[in-house]
Design a protein around this motif. Structure first.
Motif, PDB file in Angstrom:
ATOM      1  N   CYS A  66       0.776  -1.204  -0.105  1.00 29.74           N
ATOM      2  CA  CYS A  66       0.028  -0.095  -0.034  1.00 29.74           C
ATOM      3  C   CYS A  66       0.846   1.340   0.160  1.00 29.74           C
ATOM      4  O   CYS A  66       0.290   2.328  -0.226  1.00 29.74           O
ATOM      5  CB  CYS A  66      -0.745  -0.029   1.202  1.00 29.74           C
ATOM      6  N   PHE A  67       1.971   1.181   0.271  1.00 28.55           N
ATOM      7  CA  PHE A  67       3.031   2.349   0.683  1.00 28.55           C
ATOM      8  C   PHE A  67       3.904   2.373  -0.360  1.00 28.55           C
ATOM      9  O   PHE A  67       4.955   3.179  -0.362  1.00 28.55           O
ATOM     10  CB  PHE A  67       3.410   2.367   1.745  1.00 28.55           C
ATOM     11  N   LYS A  68       4.099   1.489  -1.448  1.00 30.09           N
ATOM     12  CA  LYS A  68       5.018   1.595  -2.399  1.00 30.09           C
ATOM     13  C   LYS A  68       4.372   2.406  -3.723  1.00 30.09           C
ATOM     14  O   LYS A  68       3.524   2.316  -4.086  1.00 30.09           O
ATOM     15  CB  LYS A  68       5.172   0.421  -3.009  1.00 30.09           C
ATOM     16  N   SER A  69       5.171   3.153  -4.401  1.00 32.75           N
ATOM     17  CA  SER A  69       4.815   3.962  -5.387  1.00 32.75           C
ATOM     18  C   SER A  69       5.722   3.101  -6.519  1.00 32.75           C
ATOM     19  O   SER A  69       6.723   3.067  -6.763  1.00 32.75           O
ATOM     20  CB  SER A  69       5.526   5.080  -5.520  1.00 32.75           C
ATOM     21  N   ASN A  70       4.878   2.646  -7.398  1.00 30.39           N
ATOM     22  CA  ASN A  70       5.593   1.946  -8.794  1.00 30.39           C
ATOM     23  C   ASN A  70       6.211   3.098  -9.442  1.00 30.39           C
ATOM     24  O   ASN A  70       5.601   4.074  -9.939  1.00 30.39           O
ATOM     25  CB  ASN A  70       4.488   1.407  -9.803  1.00 30.39           C
ATOM     26  N   ILE A  95      -2.122   8.648 -15.099  1.00 32.38           N
ATOM     27  CA  ILE A  95      -1.597   9.258 -16.281  1.00 32.38           C
ATOM     28  C   ILE A  95      -0.696  10.468 -16.294  1.00 32.38           C
ATOM     29  O   ILE A  95       0.471  10.438 -16.761  1.00 32.38           O
ATOM     30  CB  ILE A  95      -2.476   9.155 -17.438  1.00 32.38           C
ATOM     31  N   PHE A  96      -1.356  11.312 -15.411  1.00 35.86           N
ATOM     32  CA  PHE A  96      -0.730  12.580 -15.259  1.00 35.86           C
ATOM     33  C   PHE A  96       0.345  12.689 -14.305  1.00 35.86           C
ATOM     34  O   PHE A  96       1.579  13.381 -14.713  1.00 35.86           O
ATOM     35  CB  PHE A  96      -1.944  13.670 -15.342  1.00 35.86           C
ATOM     36  N   VAL A  97       0.054  12.230 -13.235  1.00 32.08           N
ATOM     37  CA  VAL A  97       1.053  12.262 -12.165  1.00 32.08           C
ATOM     38  C   VAL A  97       0.641  11.416 -11.050  1.00 32.08           C
ATOM     39  O   VAL A  97      -0.545  11.039 -10.727  1.00 32.08           O
ATOM     40  CB  VAL A  97       1.111  13.742 -11.615  1.00 32.08           C
ATOM     41  N   ASP A  98       1.712  10.868 -10.292  1.00 29.89           N
ATOM     42  CA  ASP A  98       1.246  10.058  -9.147  1.00 29.89           C
ATOM     43  C   ASP A  98       1.192  10.710  -7.906  1.00 29.89           C
ATOM     44  O   ASP A  98       2.221  11.375  -7.543  1.00 29.89           O
ATOM     45  CB  ASP A  98       2.405   8.988  -9.021  1.00 29.89           C
ATOM     46  N   ALA A  99       0.205  11.078  -7.558  1.00 30.15           N
ATOM     47  CA  ALA A  99      -0.245  11.950  -6.412  1.00 30.15           C
ATOM     48  C   ALA A  99       0.159  11.523  -4.929  1.00 30.15           C
ATOM     49  O   ALA A  99       0.084  12.256  -3.984  1.00 30.15           O
ATOM     50  CB  ALA A  99      -1.682  12.595  -6.325  1.00 30.15           C
ATOM     51  N   PHE A 100       0.729  10.146  -4.866  1.00 27.04           N
ATOM     52  CA  PHE A 100       1.134   9.713  -3.794  1.00 27.04           C
ATOM     53  C   PHE A 100       2.177  10.403  -3.069  1.00 27.04           C
ATOM     54  O   PHE A 100       3.242  10.579  -3.461  1.00 27.04           O
ATOM     55  CB  PHE A 100       1.412   8.312  -3.865  1.00 27.04           C
ATOM     56  N   TRP A 101       2.143  10.719  -1.826  1.00 30.16           N
ATOM     57  CA  TRP A 101       2.995  11.369  -0.894  1.00 30.16           C
ATOM     58  C   TRP A 101       3.464  10.542  -0.037  1.00 30.16           C
ATOM     59  O   TRP A 101       2.705  10.237   0.934  1.00 30.16           O
ATOM     60  CB  TRP A 101       2.591  12.736  -0.369  1.00 30.16           C
ATOM     61  N   ASN A 102       4.629  10.116  -0.273  1.00 35.99           N
ATOM     62  CA  ASN A 102       5.401   9.013   0.716  1.00 35.99           C
ATOM     63  C   ASN A 102       6.181  10.078   1.717  1.00 35.99           C
ATOM     64  O   ASN A 102       7.366  10.478   1.578  1.00 35.99           O
ATOM     65  CB  ASN A 102       6.212   8.154  -0.055  1.00 35.99           C
ATOM     66  N   LYS A 132       9.599   9.429   2.352  1.00 38.93           N
ATOM     67  CA  LYS A 132      10.689   9.867   1.135  1.00 38.93           C
ATOM     68  C   LYS A 132      10.694  11.313   0.802  1.00 38.93           C
ATOM     69  O   LYS A 132      11.869  11.694   0.670  1.00 38.93           O
ATOM     70  CB  LYS A 132      10.498   8.800   0.094  1.00 38.93           C
ATOM     71  N   GLN A 133       9.771  12.025   0.915  1.00 37.69           N
ATOM     72  CA  GLN A 133       9.902  13.355   0.528  1.00 37.69           C
ATOM     73  C   GLN A 133       9.376  14.271   1.442  1.00 37.69           C
ATOM     74  O   GLN A 133       8.190  13.760   1.979  1.00 37.69           O
ATOM     75  CB  GLN A 133       8.975  13.555  -0.697  1.00 37.69           C
ATOM     76  N   SER A 134       9.838  15.522   1.492  1.00 34.92           N
ATOM     77  CA  SER A 134       8.941  16.590   2.373  1.00 34.92           C
ATOM     78  C   SER A 134       7.937  17.042   1.486  1.00 34.92           C
ATOM     79  O   SER A 134       7.784  16.870   0.236  1.00 34.92           O
ATOM     80  CB  SER A 134      10.061  17.577   2.656  1.00 34.92           C
ATOM     81  N   PHE A 135       7.155  17.829   2.182  1.00 39.95           N
ATOM     82  CA  PHE A 135       5.912  18.195   1.472  1.00 39.95           C
ATOM     83  C   PHE A 135       6.313  19.322   0.476  1.00 39.95           C
ATOM     84  O   PHE A 135       5.882  19.156  -0.605  1.00 39.95           O
ATOM     85  CB  PHE A 135       5.001  18.697   2.438  1.00 39.95           C
ATOM     86  N   THR A 136       7.174  19.908   0.564  1.00 39.09           N
ATOM     87  CA  THR A 136       7.780  20.966  -0.316  1.00 39.09           C
ATOM     88  C   THR A 136       8.150  20.296  -1.615  1.00 39.09           C
ATOM     89  O   THR A 136       7.958  20.712  -2.666  1.00 39.09           O
ATOM     90  CB  THR A 136       8.795  21.960   0.271  1.00 39.09           C
ATOM     91  N   THR A 137       8.994  19.212  -1.325  1.00 31.84           N
ATOM     92  CA  THR A 137       9.407  18.309  -2.623  1.00 31.84           C
ATOM     93  C   THR A 137       8.171  18.023  -3.302  1.00 31.84           C
ATOM     94  O   THR A 137       8.153  18.029  -4.509  1.00 31.84           O
ATOM     95  CB  THR A 137      10.386  17.300  -2.227  1.00 31.84           C
ATOM     96  N   HIS A 138       7.307  17.610  -2.585  1.00 29.06           N
ATOM     97  CA  HIS A 138       6.034  16.805  -3.200  1.00 29.06           C
ATOM     98  C   HIS A 138       5.188  18.023  -3.975  1.00 29.06           C
ATOM     99  O   HIS A 138       5.054  17.615  -5.095  1.00 29.06           O
ATOM    100  CB  HIS A 138       5.173  16.281  -2.102  1.00 29.06           C
ATOM    101  N   LEU A 139       5.233  18.949  -3.346  1.00 22.16           N
ATOM    102  CA  LEU A 139       4.456  20.284  -4.167  1.00 22.16           C
ATOM    103  C   LEU A 139       5.223  20.549  -5.578  1.00 22.16           C
ATOM    104  O   LEU A 139       4.609  20.906  -6.395  1.00 22.16           O
ATOM    105  CB  LEU A 139       4.301  21.551  -3.336  1.00 22.16           C
ATOM    106  N   LEU A 140       6.591  20.728  -5.425  1.00 25.84           N
ATOM    107  CA  LEU A 140       7.397  20.965  -6.475  1.00 25.84           C
ATOM    108  C   LEU A 140       7.173  20.145  -7.719  1.00 25.84           C
ATOM    109  O   LEU A 140       7.101  20.278  -8.839  1.00 25.84           O
ATOM    110  CB  LEU A 140       8.910  21.267  -6.042  1.00 25.84           C
TER     111      LEU A 140
END
Lengths: 175, 397
Positions: free
Chosen positions: B87-91, B299-306, B309-317
């Motif tokens: 559940c917590f993996k992003s392909n 298709i457009f983006v994988d919106a999962f925020w792990n 692995k990432q800070s929220f800022t990186t995720h937003l960028l």
């Protein structure tokens, strides 16, 4: 039936149906297959002890050790045959045979006092002393006309359990 | 697998109380003198075991992709996977730009995304913040006395800034179903993929939310702006005092003046292919539960925020340099607890509804037990009950 593919063909279903003597309908077999695949996490084609123990209700069952000795390493066809005792279409004979197999650990067709004691121990744990267990068993055995060193066979079980209503049905969830 | 072991500690915090989920004893007690057949008749215990194997006594899990399709989604590198960690993996997306025709196109895409789209979006976001702050600060300070008006304006402004956020990722959100309205005694629950879930939902309705305390600029936002829409904060490591949080939830739900409360019962971000077990906290407040299902188009983006692995800022960028965030939001029919239903059954029922609508799989809950087995005391309870009945019936001569 290939262990690698997870597709169940019509032939496979019919083969399984025959193997379990039609105790499960085709739809139930498909559901059981889904469940089998769900439990068989590493897709080895059989469910290992570890995978069975991951079902919590199974893990806390007092008879889980005996049961998964019986069910360990079964492929899907044998898995369904194992579960056929729980079908509503199973005959009383079939259910008694299943219970007999649970007792008859070494599979030699005879249930000794020690086997009965083992199961009673599983069911009662530390809440009865070993001595009391032996006393209880000897008492009820003698009352039923057996002796402590009698070896019970299947027909004895049929006689003892034959006219009780054995409630062992489990409903297979069908989508 | 050391990777799994190190994440054991974190998962401990997410682990629900397993004993709540196991069935209570219901073996019928026959009366009368103890006979041989009573000892030989182990059918009730066998039936429980059989039911467990077949999954008959547990709530039926709805699996909405057939098991055939599901099996294709196998993560390649880890050898023994279980559904919980899945559940917590992003392909990682497969590389499609490996040949001579597609690579220049891809390069062009990168140029467009980073060179054109990103600056435009950053501009939109910055101007959005300027507008927001220039309205919010005066409203907050000057209208201190006129609470009702102030709250109304603050709500509208929060919705505005969220719209700016969504625009900064070129968010295309399709809302289905009736818009939530503010009524007492109702909570909203949704599946959780990333913190942007909150922003997407907040765009149309100013929800109050319950969140983990975050550090950094997000924490600052929590304390100031989110506080005005009504935000209950907790610290996950202090989540042991569930009573305080539960009390705050209850108080909030009962207040008619408060904004509708949004809760993410999964308690953590999950990749948008599965739902994990819902915590029962939202379902034992005695109010109506309105489910919301959110599904992102990968298709457009994988919106999962792990968040590991990432800070929220990186995720937003990352979102701002993708093509678009496309998602569907379904507001589903409000559910009430049925008579005789436990909060956990209620939670699972709502999870089924949400998973069905979003077309995502429910993870079999025994995935949690990879990390902890049910305690032996449950088995001992059964043994004790049986032992006592045997002894008692032995006395009945």
């Amino acid at each position: 039936m290939g262990n690698t593919s997870s597709m169940l063909t019509q032939y496979d279903i019919e083969e399984v149906e025959e193997h379990c003597n039609n105790t499960f309908s085709q739809q139930e077999i498909v559901s059981l297959y889904q469940r089998f695949c769900q439990l068989d996490r590493n897709s080895g084609g059989f469910i290992s002890a570890d995978e069975f123990l991951s079902v919590p209700e199974f893990a806390v069952n007092p008879l889980s050790q005996r049961l998964f000795r019986m069910v360990d390493g079964l492929n899907f066809k044998e898995f369904v045959a194992f579960l056929s005792a729980f079908s509503s279409r199973a005959t009383l004979q079939h259910k008694v045979e299943f219970i007999f197999k649970v007792y008859d650990f070494d599979g030699n067709g005879k249930v000794a006092f020690s086997d009965l004691l083992d199961v009673l121990r599983d069911l009662t744990g530390q809440f009865i002393s070993e001595q009391q267990r032996e006393l209880v068993l000897t008492h009820v055995l003698e009352e039923a006309g057996y002796k402590k060193d009698s070896l019970l066979v299947l027909s004895d079980f049929m006689k003892i359990l034959g006219n009780t209503g054995l409630k062992m049905e489990v409903e297979v969830p069908v989508d | 697998m050391s990777k799994v072991n190190s994440s054991n500690m974190e998962l401990e915090l997410y682990r629900p109380n397993i004993e709540d989920y196991l069935p209570t004893d219901s073996i019928q007690e026959p009366l009368g003198k103890l006979k041989l057949r009573d000892l030989l008749d182990i059918s009730p215990t066998l039936r429980e075991a059989g039911g467990a194997i077949v999954d008959a006594i547990e709530r039926k899990l709805s699996i909405f992709f057939s098991v055939y399709v599901g099996r294709l989604r196998v993560i390649s590198n880890l050898d023994s996977e279980d559904s919980f960690t899945r559940c917590f993996k992003s392909n990682p997306p497969e590389t499609w730009n490996w040949n001579v025709y597609l690579f220049p196109l891809w390069c062009l895409g990168v140029v467009v995304r980073y060179g054109i789209l990103f600056p435009v979006r950053a501009l939109i976001l910055t101007s959005g913040w300027i507008i927001f702050l220039s309205c919010y600060i005066p409203v907050h300070l000057l209208l201190k006395g006129h609470d009702k008006l102030r709250k109304k304006l603050e709500r509208a402004l929060v919705e505005l800034i969220c719209s700016f956020f969504v625009a900064s990722w070129t968010g295309v959100v399709k809302y289905h179903g009736p818009r939530p309205c503010a009524r007492p005694k109702q909570v909203f629950v949704a599946n959780h993929t990333s913190m942007i879930d909150f922003i997407i939902l907040e765009q149309t309705t100013a929800f109050a939310v319950i969140m983990q305390k975050h550090p950094g600029w997000v924490g600052l936002l929590q304390k100031t702006i989110l506080e005005s829409v009504g935000c209950i904060l907790f610290n996950r490591s202090e989540a042991k005092d569930r009573e305080i949080v539960s009390r705050k939830l209850r108080e909030h739900v009962e207040g008619a003046e408060n904004n509708p409360l949004l809760i993410f019962p999964e308690g953590t971000c999950v990749n948008n292919n599965y739902t994990v077990m819902f915590k029962k906290g939202a379902f034992e407040l005695g109010s109506t539960v309105c489910p919301i299902a959110i599904k992102y188009n990968k298709i457009f983006v994988d919106a999962f925020w792990n968040s590991k692995k990432q800070s929220f800022t990186t995720h937003l960028l990352q979102l701002m340099t993708s093509w678009a965030v496309v998602c569907d939001v379904w507001y589903l029919e409000p559910q009430n607890m049925k008579p005789g239903e436990t909060p956990i059954e209620f939670a699972e029922r709502v999870r089924e509804i949400i998973s069905a609508r979003a077309g995502i799989k429910m993870v079999p809950w025994d995935g949690f037990l990879k990390y902890s087995r049910p305690s032996p005391k449950h088995r001992e309870r059964k043994q004790q009950a049986f032992a006592e009945s045997v002894l008692r019936r032995l006395e009945d001569k």
